[in-house]
Design a protein around this motif. Structure first.
Motif, PDB file in Angstrom:
ATOM      1  N   HIS A 264      37.978  55.586   7.129  1.00 40.86           N
ATOM      2  CA  HIS A 264      39.079  54.630   6.986  1.00 40.86           C
ATOM      3  C   HIS A 264      40.099  54.818   8.102  1.00 40.86           C
ATOM      4  CE1 HIS A 264      37.535  53.713   2.989  1.00 40.86           C
ATOM      5  NE2 HIS A 264      37.513  55.014   2.736  1.00 40.86           N
ATOM      6  N   SER A 265      40.425  53.732   8.798  1.00 47.17           N
ATOM      7  CA  SER A 265      41.476  53.760   9.818  1.00 47.17           C
ATOM      8  C   SER A 265      42.788  53.293   9.206  1.00 47.17           C
ATOM      9  CB  SER A 265      41.098  52.851  10.992  1.00 47.17           C
ATOM     10  OG  SER A 265      41.230  51.485  10.617  1.00 47.17           O
ATOM     11  N   GLU A 266      43.860  53.487   9.975  1.00 47.03           N
ATOM     12  CA  GLU A 266      45.187  53.069   9.488  1.00 47.03           C
ATOM     13  C   GLU A 266      45.286  51.559   9.354  1.00 47.03           C
ATOM     14  OE1 GLU A 266      45.764  57.096  11.407  1.00 47.03           O
ATOM     15  OE2 GLU A 266      44.639  55.268  11.888  1.00 47.03           O
ATOM     16  N   GLU A 267      44.485  50.810  10.085  1.00 48.24           N
ATOM     17  CA  GLU A 267      44.581  49.341  10.088  1.00 48.24           C
ATOM     18  C   GLU A 267      43.765  48.689   8.983  1.00 48.24           C
ATOM     19  OE1 GLU A 267      43.917  51.161  12.934  1.00 48.24           O
ATOM     20  OE2 GLU A 267      46.050  51.069  13.468  1.00 48.24           O
ATOM     21  N   GLU A 268      42.996  49.463   8.251  1.00 50.43           N
ATOM     22  CA  GLU A 268      42.145  48.872   7.209  1.00 50.43           C
ATOM     23  C   GLU A 268      42.999  48.222   6.113  1.00 50.43           C
ATOM     24  OE1 GLU A 268      38.930  50.352   3.840  1.00 50.43           O
ATOM     25  OE2 GLU A 268      39.117  51.494   5.701  1.00 50.43           O
ATOM     26  N   PRO A 269      42.648  47.021   5.681  1.00 48.74           N
ATOM     27  CA  PRO A 269      43.424  46.366   4.606  1.00 48.74           C
ATOM     28  C   PRO A 269      43.325  47.144   3.297  1.00 48.74           C
ATOM     29  CG  PRO A 269      42.003  44.788   5.744  1.00 48.74           C
ATOM     30  CD  PRO A 269      41.591  46.143   6.210  1.00 48.74           C
TER      31      PRO A 269
ATOM     32  N   LYS B 225      44.469  58.861  15.473  1.00 52.36           N
ATOM     33  CA  LYS B 225      45.867  58.521  15.729  1.00 52.36           C
ATOM     34  C   LYS B 225      46.764  59.747  15.569  1.00 52.36           C
ATOM     35  CE  LYS B 225      49.457  55.181  14.442  1.00 52.36           C
ATOM     36  NZ  LYS B 225      49.808  54.033  13.546  1.00 52.36           N
TER      37      LYS B 225
ATOM     38  N   GLY C 220      55.201  54.490  12.209  1.00 49.96           N
ATOM     39  CA  GLY C 220      54.042  53.788  11.678  1.00 49.96           C
ATOM     40  C   GLY C 220      53.278  54.647  10.693  1.00 49.96           C
ATOM     41  N   THR C 221      52.050  54.255  10.414  1.00 49.36           N
ATOM     42  CA  THR C 221      51.176  54.939   9.463  1.00 49.36           C
ATOM     43  C   THR C 221      50.221  55.863  10.198  1.00 49.36           C
ATOM     44  OG1 THR C 221      51.289  53.084   7.917  1.00 49.36           O
ATOM     45  CG2 THR C 221      49.452  54.611   7.659  1.00 49.36           C
ATOM     46  N   TYR C 222      50.055  57.084   9.657  1.00 50.85           N
ATOM     47  CA  TYR C 222      49.143  58.064  10.233  1.00 50.85           C
ATOM     48  C   TYR C 222      48.238  58.625   9.145  1.00 50.85           C
ATOM     49  CZ  TYR C 222      52.079  58.129  14.416  1.00 50.85           C
ATOM     50  OH  TYR C 222      52.761  57.778  15.556  1.00 50.85           O
TER      51      TYR C 222
ATOM     52  N   SER D 185      56.848  50.477   4.622  1.00 57.90           N
ATOM     53  CA  SER D 185      56.585  49.981   5.975  1.00 57.90           C
ATOM     54  C   SER D 185      57.648  49.020   6.482  1.00 57.90           C
ATOM     55  CB  SER D 185      55.213  49.305   6.032  1.00 57.90           C
ATOM     56  OG  SER D 185      55.212  48.088   5.315  1.00 57.90           O
TER      57      SER D 185
END
Length: 474
Positions: free
Chosen positions: A301-306, A448, A390-392, A325
């Motif tokens: 899972h990446s940070e950009e995943e919905p 990231k 941001g999200t990490y 956020s």
């Protein structure tokens, strides 16, 4: 001295950390001149902190030689000259290694300077009818003067070379009475407030910041996140950041009526209060998230995943992330399979091994352990390095494993046999049980986090050290 026209907007660092001198473009002709004294977008792009000024003050000085200072105030200032010319002197009066550092410069209407909270400010007019103007990011009040730090204009340590000697300058009696450097109490740094300080991560943050007087810790008895009045009884102007280590984490109980209400209260409504506080007072909010915001259908899972949460707990964590956020200065640290001081999977398996119990453990849920000492160190790293907001994602590094494989590792290192652990599917393990749905894949992409300069420790190495610490007998 004539005013220089058509300079380019430019920033110049000074010996005092955070103090930056700016050249301002001034456009003039036979009628006079015009300048953009403060232009947020351009100056923030140039690197000026977005310090959100709320008040504009002007000091008019009729005669050359008028000298004021040295005052360190509990807010940030953006200083410029409206008309005339000054000699400015700035002394770092903040706690820390740069205490006592001095910077001086002559300023006219084509220059400005940013002065952070705690840096002493003084100026001497070099021309008659000089107007000195400054923006501040807090409203002045008589009570605020009790938070000032002062230094005598004639202090021998600072040794400021005033163009007009002080015995010929115009000074106030108050400024003449300010203390010498040896008697100055440095202005303390703004505080970081850690909430949920009695939980697993909270205890690790206590250890991470041990001895740092600028960090304040609050458990639920000191700061109940579910009570609105917790947010009103504190002077937020004295804080720079909030670390929210509190959360409702009873995944299965969250599926009940009572648990659902409690989970939404702490994981969403309380975060909304924190977000509002952070926005109103320009604070950095650090919020801890979970792999449960995803359904586990992807291998990593990446940070950009919905968001695709399966159960109530995951839904509340996703909602809390969305709320956090909106804070301009936020870090969302998304982690999984947390291990620290307190009840957790590794502790449970170690105790079962010690007692000779042979458990069945799910073998189709995969991920990496996250040790609280490393989560705490990463949070500190983000704040200290001022990493991009941001999200990490953050877990420990190494091989992705199932819960059953980790349980077998624990048994083996606890003196039992790996074969004492039997693997079972999630469906079989929870058959005929009331349980929340769980993501099958909890592995998080750590690229990231690594890009910030932080190298996550290997999960297997941390597990071995955790078990050697005697956790199995705790």
């Amino acid at each position: 001295m004539s005013l220089e026209f058509s300079k380019k907007l430019a920033a110049h660092e000074t010996p005092i950390p955070g103090v930056v001198l700016y050249d301002l473009p001034v456009h003039g002709d036979n009628r006079g001149w015009f300048k953009e004294n403060w232009q947020r977008a351009k100056m923030v792009t140039l690197g000026l902190p977005d310090f959100r000024p709320v008040q504009n003050n002007i000091s008019y000085n009729e005669k050359a030689g008028t000298t004021r200072g040295i005052h360190a105030e509990p807010w940030d200032k953006f200083i410029s000259v409206a008309t005339g010319r000054i000699f400015g002197a700035w002394v770092d009066l903040r706690e820390g290694p740069s205490f006592g550092t001095v910077f001086t410069a002559e300023l006219d209407a084509s220059q400005a300077i940013f002065i952070p909270r705690g840096v002493g400010n003084a100026f001497q007019t070099l021309e008659d009818n000089t107007a000195y103007t400054y923006l501040v990011n807090d409203h002045w009040s008589a009570d605020a003067q009790g938070q000032y730090t002062f230094l005598n204009l004639a202090d021998e340590t600072a040794a400021i070379d005033w163009p007009i000697p002080l015995d010929r300058a115009e000074l106030s009696d108050k400024d003449k009475a300010h203390p010498r450097m040896a008697d100055v109490t440095p202005m303390p740094a703004k505080k970081v407030l850690v909430l949920g300080a009695d939980g697993q991560l909270g205890k690790a943050l206590r250890a991470q910041y041990d001895g740092d007087t600028s960090v304040e810790f609050a458990g639920r008895t000191e700061f109940d996140l579910t009570r609105a009045d917790s947010f009103t009884g504190r002077n937020w102007k004295n804080y720079s950041a909030i670390i929210n280590a509190a959360a409702y984490t009873a995944v299965d109980t969250a599926e009940t009526a009572e648990g659902r209400a409690a989970s939404w209260s702490l994981n969403v409504a309380a975060v909304a209060h924190l977000a509002r506080t952070a926005v109103e007072h320009n604070l950095t909010l650090v919020h801890v998230s979970s792999d449960y915001v995803f359904d586990g259908s992807r291998e990593s899972h990446s940070e950009e995943e919905p968001f695709t949460p399966l159960g109530v707990y995951g839904q509340t964590k996703a909602a809390g992330d969305a709320v956090a956020s909106v804070v301009p200065r936020h870090y969302i640290v998304r982690t999984s399979w947390v291990i620290g001081e307190g009840n957790n999977f590794v502790r449970t398996m170690a105790n079962l091994a010690r007692r000779g119990v042979k458990p069945s453990v799910v073998n189709d849920q995969t991920g990496r352990l996250s040790f609280t000492e490393d989560i705490a160190a990463f949070i500190r790293h983000l704040l200290a390095t001022e990493a991009p907001y941001g999200t990490y994602n953050f877990t420990n590094d190494g091989q992705v494993k199932s819960w059953a494989e980790i349980a077998a590792d624990v048994f083996e290192q606890s003196g039992a046999s790996r074969s004492d652990v039997t693997g079972v599917t999630t469906a079989d393990y929870f058959r005929d049980k009331k349980a929340a749905p769980r993501p099958l894949s909890s592995a998080l992409d750590l690229s990231k986090a690594r890009a910030t300069g932080f190298d996550p420790a290997d999960a297997d190495e941390r597990l071995a050290a955790y078990l050697k610490s005697g956790v199995e007998t705790a």
